[in-house]
Structures are given as C-alpha cells and as structure tokens.
Design an enzyme around this catalytic site. Structure first.
Site, PDB file in Angstrom:
ATOM      1  N   ARG A  47      46.084  65.657  54.322  1.00 11.78           N
ATOM      2  CA  ARG A  47      46.399  65.274  52.932  1.00 11.78           C
ATOM      3  C   ARG A  47      47.891  65.425  52.677  1.00 11.78           C
ATOM      4  O   ARG A  47      48.518  64.596  52.017  1.00 11.78           O
ATOM      5  CB  ARG A  47      45.592  66.114  51.932  1.00 11.78           C
ATOM      6  CG  ARG A  47      46.115  65.983  50.497  1.00 11.78           C
ATOM      7  CD  ARG A  47      45.155  66.455  49.419  1.00 11.78           C
ATOM      8  NE  ARG A  47      44.477  67.692  49.733  1.00 11.78           N
ATOM      9  CZ  ARG A  47      45.025  68.917  49.681  1.00 11.78           C
ATOM     10  NH1 ARG A  47      46.288  69.062  49.331  1.00 11.78           N
ATOM     11  NH2 ARG A  47      44.328  69.981  49.996  1.00 11.78           N
ATOM     12  N   TYR A  99      49.363  45.114  33.480  1.00 12.38           N
ATOM     13  CA  TYR A  99      48.044  45.013  34.113  1.00 12.38           C
ATOM     14  C   TYR A  99      47.002  45.793  33.297  1.00 12.38           C
ATOM     15  O   TYR A  99      47.273  46.909  32.832  1.00 12.38           O
ATOM     16  CB  TYR A  99      48.160  45.582  35.531  1.00 12.38           C
ATOM     17  CG  TYR A  99      46.869  45.591  36.302  1.00 12.38           C
ATOM     18  CD1 TYR A  99      46.315  44.404  36.767  1.00 12.38           C
ATOM     19  CD2 TYR A  99      46.212  46.783  36.585  1.00 12.38           C
ATOM     20  CE1 TYR A  99      45.129  44.409  37.486  1.00 12.38           C
ATOM     21  CE2 TYR A  99      45.025  46.798  37.311  1.00 12.38           C
ATOM     22  CZ  TYR A  99      44.490  45.605  37.747  1.00 12.38           C
ATOM     23  OH  TYR A  99      43.323  45.616  38.450  1.00 12.38           O
ATOM     24  N   ASP A 171      56.451  47.869  38.347  1.00 14.40           N
ATOM     25  CA  ASP A 171      55.283  47.466  39.140  1.00 14.40           C
ATOM     26  C   ASP A 171      55.632  46.119  39.766  1.00 14.40           C
ATOM     27  O   ASP A 171      55.649  45.089  39.089  1.00 14.40           O
ATOM     28  CB  ASP A 171      54.051  47.369  38.233  1.00 14.40           C
ATOM     29  CG  ASP A 171      52.797  46.930  38.996  1.00 14.40           C
ATOM     30  OD1 ASP A 171      52.928  46.329  40.081  1.00 14.40           O
ATOM     31  OD2 ASP A 171      51.680  47.174  38.484  1.00 14.40           O
ATOM     32  N   LYS A 196      47.125  43.697  47.192  1.00 10.68           N
ATOM     33  CA  LYS A 196      47.454  42.291  46.966  1.00 10.68           C
ATOM     34  C   LYS A 196      48.327  41.750  48.112  1.00 10.68           C
ATOM     35  O   LYS A 196      47.863  41.691  49.222  1.00 10.68           O
ATOM     36  CB  LYS A 196      48.119  42.136  45.598  1.00 10.68           C
ATOM     37  CG  LYS A 196      47.430  42.940  44.473  1.00 10.68           C
ATOM     38  CD  LYS A 196      46.090  42.394  44.039  1.00 10.68           C
ATOM     39  CE  LYS A 196      45.299  43.322  43.133  1.00 10.68           C
ATOM     40  NZ  LYS A 196      45.957  43.746  41.914  1.00 10.68           N
TER      41      LYS A 196
HETATM   42  C1  LIG Z   1      45.782  44.866  41.015  1.00 14.36           C
HETATM   43  C2  LIG Z   1      46.938  45.417  40.275  1.00 14.36           C
HETATM   44  C3  LIG Z   1      47.057  46.799  40.023  1.00 14.36           C
HETATM   45  C4  LIG Z   1      45.985  47.786  40.410  1.00 14.36           C
HETATM   46  O1  LIG Z   1      45.863  47.917  41.797  1.00 14.36           O
HETATM   47  P1  LIG Z   1      44.474  48.311  42.533  1.00 14.36           P
HETATM   48  O2  LIG Z   1      44.837  48.257  43.965  1.00 14.36           O
HETATM   49  O3  LIG Z   1      43.453  47.307  42.116  1.00 14.36           O
HETATM   50  O4  LIG Z   1      44.098  49.673  42.071  1.00 14.36           O
HETATM   51  C5  LIG Z   1      48.205  47.238  39.376  1.00 14.36           C
HETATM   52  N1  LIG Z   1      49.167  46.388  38.971  1.00 14.36           N
HETATM   53  C6  LIG Z   1      49.068  45.059  39.172  1.00 14.36           C
HETATM   54  C7  LIG Z   1      50.166  44.172  38.700  1.00 14.36           C
HETATM   55  C8  LIG Z   1      47.963  44.521  39.831  1.00 14.36           C
HETATM   56  O5  LIG Z   1      47.871  43.202  40.014  1.00 14.36           O
END
Ligand SMILES: *Cc1c(COP(=O)(O)O)cnc(C)c1O
Length: 382
Positions: A47, A99, A171, A196
C-alpha cells in the site's frame, strides 16, 4: 530532452530488475523483507509503495512534467485524495460544469466534512476573482467540460490563482497529457480518470494525481497511504501498457472526429455541433492557446425532424454507453445517461437539451463510422 512520444514508451527507465526485461515486472508481493532491523528499504508494504505502481507513477509524472505522480483505483479515488489535502473551513472554487461524480463528492461528501465550495464559470475570470474569499485555498476545474466542451484557459486561471496564493487543480481527463500539460501552464495539481484516454481500452478503472512540487507530493502521498485507495500491480501494468499508445490512438481518433464533423456539417438535420478542435467553433481560439487539440469527444444536436432516442438506439458500431476516450466508438444521450441525475430544469440551465448527443470516437475506419451514422439517421427520421 526526450520528446513526448518517446517518453510514452520509455519513461521510466528500467532500473529495478537485472533480467533485461524491457517492461516492468508485475510485483504481486504485498510485503518486502528488511535485510535487518533498521536497514533502509525502498518498499516495505505494497500500500505504501509497490515497484510496479511506482514505475507507472514515474511514467505519469514524466508525461505531465510533474515532480511526482500517484496512481489510484479510480478517477474518483484520485479526486478524493487530491481534495483531502484541504482542511475543515477551507474554501474551494470549482468549475460550474464539472464531472457529475466530482459534483456529488464535493456536495454530498466534502461539504459534510467542512469544506466550503463555490461553483463559477471558470471561463469568466472576473467571476472567478469575485468568488475568492479570505479562506479560499484552490481553484478546481476541467479545461474542457462535459458534454458541451466549454474551454477554460489554464494559464489564465493559474495566473490569477498565483496572485492570490491559491492552488490550481486541473482535471485533465478530457485532453490527456498528449494534448495539454496543465503543470507547464502554471497549474499545481493535475488529476486524471485514467479509466478514459490513458488506459484507452475500456478495461481498467484507474485514477492519477500528478503534482508540481515536493511539498504537494508529500501531502498527496500522505493521503494515498492513509486512505489506501491504491491501484493494484496488475492494473498498474495494464495502464502503463495502454499509455504507450496514447498519441497513436489520439491522432487517429482526432482525425476521425474531424471526418465525422465534416460529414455532419453537410447534413440539414444537424442543428449544432460542439467541438473546440475545429476552426469556427466556440473555444477554438482559447483551446489552441495552450493545447494541441480537443480529443475524441464531441456533441451535437439534431433538428426536430430526427428523433434523438431512435437515432442512438439505431446505431450499431457506436455502442450506447457512458465513458469515453477508448479505442471503440461510443454514443450517449447526456439527458438520459451521464447527466440524468440533474432535473430537467438543471439540465436546461446547464445547456443540455433533451436531444443532445455525445459521441466518443474510436480508432475504427471513419467510413464505417459515417455509414453507421447515416443508416441511423435514415431510421430515425420523423
Ligand atoms: C470519468 C471521469 C471522472 C471519474 O473517473 P472514474 O475513473 O470513473 O472514477 C472524473 N473526471 C472526469 C472528467 C471524468 O470523465
């Protein structure tokens, strides 16, 4: 200095094995032996530190031009960790179109723990500045928003944030470090849903936090180790593999988006297109001040003559699914899927019409993508 496409494959340098293996081994061990009491060791417990995860974290830091990177079990876990560096009574300014999961985390979790939050349209610097309070600690936003792809220039927000001694947290999921490197534009912390573009194959849930300096690295490391939502060695390996083809995938995806938009622009049933990656679209000038492109996601509205629900149901190649950025093409209706948690009034206030369609364009042949859209429009005409 090594260029970005080379770093994708070669960062970090192999240094933790003497077998000649050209990829990092998957270290499944959860504990690592000390030579003797008091002897220094690199890792003692998985961890707190794992060689496979570290290789990925160094790769992430190199790609975002950061000091250190941290890998988490999801994008939400990464966002939780990045925001957990703040304290009760701190105030954070956040983008209005963030998001949905982040919105929920802020308002249904962090507010309960005493964080104060003000949402503003970060494209409007005057509004951002007006929201700054004596207890404000950070500005958090997405440079390209979902699903309307509104563009905020990172450098402008970061400059304002520095004047007020605030952190800039970005982000960067929608662009990836191939298209934008927020730290190089003055941001302090970058976050990814690595689920993504970074993983790119819809088969890993992961998140990342990359920080600008040692002091922030210490704070985020403390949270990562204390909360424990780390990425597993297997998923670290898969994510590191996905990252190597990031620019190849994105080049094809972006080329495909441009073909699709060219096609859609010629159709009388297409009312409006949202994509700042092509000239003449809102946000194009702002985006290209610092980013190389707009990625593989775009949205559009059809005229009254086409039923949007029938249209998305009739697509075959484009799978009806949320998420984005991977090799396969996806389509969704934000009003009924990704943004269904908002009431109809909230959706309309956010500019999300019932017929808004969002596509994430994959690496398939664009002729097949266009043919799929063509047959679906034919089937959904009123
Ligand atoms: C999908 C997404 C998240 C969250 O990520 P997860 O891997 O689904 O927890 C956060 N910010 C944006 C812009 C996203 O598209």
């Amino acid at each position: 200095m090594t260029r970005f496409d080379t770093k994708l494959v070669h960062a970090p340098a192999q240094h933790d094995n003497n077998t000649g293996a050209v990829t990092t081994p998957i270290y499944k061990a959860t504990t690592f032996a000390y030579p003797k009491i008091g002897a220094p060791v690199k890792d003692d417990y998985s961890r707190s530190g794992n060689p496979t995860r570290r290789a990925l974290e160094e790769q992430l830091a190199a790609l975002e031009e950061g000091t250190a990177g941290f890998a988490f079990s999801s994008g939400m876990a990464a966002i939780h960790a990045a925001l957990a560096i703040f304290e009760r009574g701190d105030h954070i300014i956040v983008g209005k179109q963030i998001y949905g999961g982040t919105f929920r985390l802020l308002h249904q979790f962090f507010e309960r723990w005493g964080l104060e939050i003000t949402a503003v349209d970060t494209r409007d610097l005057t509004a951002v500045e007006a929201a700054i309070q004596p207890n404000t600690k950070a500005i958090y936003f997405e440079p390209v928003t979902n699903p309307l792809l509104q563009v905020t220039v990172v450098r402008k927000v970061a400059t304002l944030a520095h004047q007020h001694h605030l952190l800039t947290i970005v982000d960067n999921t929608f662009l990836s470090p191939y298209l934008l490197q927020p730290l190089a534009q003055g941001a302090d912390i970058v976050i990814h849903s690595a689920t993504k573009y970074l993983s790119g194959h819809s088969d890993v849930s992961a998140g990342a936090v990359i920080v600008k300096n040692r002091e922030l690295a210490k704070r985020v490391y403390f949270i990562q180790n204390a909360l424990g939502s780390i990425l597993s060695p297997e998923d670290s390996n898969e994510l590191a593999r996905g990252i190597k083809t990031l620019s190849l995938r994105l080049d094809r995806q972006i080329a495909n988006v441009k073909e699709l938009i060219n096609y859609l622009r010629g159709l009388s049933v297409v009312e409006k297109i949202y994509y700042p990656g092509v000239e003449g679209q809102p946000g194009y000038q702002e985006l290209h001040q610092e980013a190389k492109g707009a990625g593989s996601v775009f949205s559009f509205e059809l005229t009254e003559r086409v039923d949007p629900v029938k249209f998305v149901n009739a697509l075959h190649l484009f799978k009806l699914a949320v998420s984005l950025g991977a090799v396969e093409s996806l389509v969704e209706l934000p009003s009924k899927m990704s943004h269904a948690e908002l009431s109809e009034e909230e959706q309309l206030a956010a500019g999300i019409k019932p017929g808004l369609i969002r596509m994430s364009v994959g690496i398939e042949d664009f002729h097949d993508q266009i043919a799929d859209i063509q047959q679906a429009i034919a089937k959904s005409r009123k």
